[in-house]
Design an enzyme around this catalytic site. Structure first.
Site, short mmCIF file in Angstrom:
data_model
loop_
_atom_site.label_atom_id
_atom_site.label_comp_id
_atom_site.label_asym_id
_atom_site.label_seq_id
_atom_site.Cartn_x
_atom_site.Cartn_y
_atom_site.Cartn_z
N SER A 185 0.83 -1.21 0.00
CA SER A 185 0.00 0.00 0.00
C SER A 185 0.86 1.25 0.00
O SER A 185 1.63 1.49 0.94
CB SER A 185 -0.92 0.02 1.22
N HIS A 191 -1.13 -1.22 -4.39
CA HIS A 191 -2.40 -0.72 -3.86
C HIS A 191 -2.34 0.79 -3.65
O HIS A 191 -1.45 1.30 -2.96
CB HIS A 191 -2.71 -1.41 -2.53
N ASP A 202 -4.52 4.06 -2.44
CA ASP A 202 -5.71 4.56 -1.74
C ASP A 202 -6.03 5.98 -2.19
O ASP A 202 -5.23 6.89 -1.99
CB ASP A 202 -5.49 4.54 -0.22
N MET A 225 -8.43 8.98 -1.48
CA MET A 225 -9.34 9.49 -0.45
C MET A 225 -9.66 10.95 -0.74
O MET A 225 -8.78 11.72 -1.11
CB MET A 225 -8.71 9.37 0.94
N HIS A 283 -8.08 1.79 -4.83
CA HIS A 283 -9.15 1.68 -3.83
C HIS A 283 -9.73 3.07 -3.62
O HIS A 283 -9.09 3.95 -3.04
CB HIS A 283 -8.54 1.13 -2.52
N MET A 292 -11.87 5.52 -1.91
CA MET A 292 -12.62 5.88 -0.70
C MET A 292 -13.14 7.30 -0.91
O MET A 292 -12.64 8.26 -0.32
CB MET A 292 -11.71 5.76 0.52
N MET A 318 -12.44 -4.53 4.45
CA MET A 318 -11.64 -3.62 5.26
C MET A 318 -11.49 -4.19 6.67
O MET A 318 -12.48 -4.49 7.33
CB MET A 318 -12.29 -2.23 5.32
N ASP A 362 -7.60 -5.46 3.64
CA ASP A 362 -6.83 -4.21 3.74
C ASP A 362 -6.95 -3.67 5.16
O ASP A 362 -8.04 -3.34 5.61
CB ASP A 362 -7.36 -3.20 2.73
#
Length: 212
Positions: free
Chosen positions: A5, A28, A30, A32, A61, A63, A132, A166
């Site tokens: 990540s 990975h 993220d 956000m 991913h 979010m 999650m 994750d």
């Protein structure tokens, strides 16, 4: 499968950090937005730059609020897998179809407190299920073992999805997750906090393979 990540990486050196985990299965990322989760990370322009600098398949991913509007852009940019949250999606079936049409695998994620049972039928439209194991938003949180029941439920129902987990994955917790039936393990500080991130990836893979 191990997916380091980048949330735990040095954001000022993302290309170098991606190259530091050669041998990883996925990278990975993220995304956000500061609304769906109380943190703000990076967006599509940075993902596009990252895609141009690594050969590792990128696992985005999202979010974010309104993934119905924004998710396809990450697929069109070349992301291998794009995951949206069931809690944010207005039309998750349409999102899955659009992501696949744009050339990506479609992933659906659930927060720790979101039950999996209401969405089992929905998962037939998806390629991956991301469970999650911490509250989404920040790295470095402690693993929540109770979420592994969701993995077991998915396996019990014979769903043909790749199950990803994750949050809080390290050399200790990866054993529990592998035993429950997880296929892909997202690891942040366990990889990027190591002196040799690539070696850390291989150690995690060996531990997961032993328990699966």
């Amino acid at each position: 499968m191990i997916a380091p990540s980048l949330l735990s990486a040095d954001f000022a050196r993302l290309a170098d950090e991606a190259n530091a985990v050669r041998g990883a299965d996925w990278l990975h990322v993220d995304v956000m937005d500061g609304h769906f989760v109380p943190n703000l990370t990076l967006g599509l322009p940075v993902v596009e730059a990252l895609l141009a600098s690594t050969e590792i398949p990128v696992d985005c991913h999202l979010m974010i609020e309104d993934p119905d509007r924004w998710a396809v852009g990450y697929a069109e940019a070349g992301s291998y897998n794009v995951t949206v949250h069931v809690e944010a999606a207005r039309d998750p079936v349409r999102i899955a179809k659009d992501l696949r049409a744009a050339g990506a695998k479609a992933g659906l994620s659930v927060k720790p407190k979101t039950p999996i049972e209401p969405y089992l039928e929905l998962l037939s439209h998806y390629d991956t299920l991301l469970v999650m194991s911490v509250e989404p938003g920040f790295g470095g949180q402690a693993f929540m073992p109770e979420v592994l029941d969701k993995v077991r439920v998915a396996r019990k129902h014979g769903l043909r999805v790749l199950v990803e987990i994750d949050g809080g994955i390290n050399m200790d917790t990866i054993e529990q997750a592998a035993e429950a039936g997880v296929d892909c393990f997202v690891a942040g500080s366990a990889v990027y906090g190591a002196d040799d991130p690539a070696a850390a990836v291989e150690r995690l893979r060996a531990r997961a393979t032993r328990e699966s």
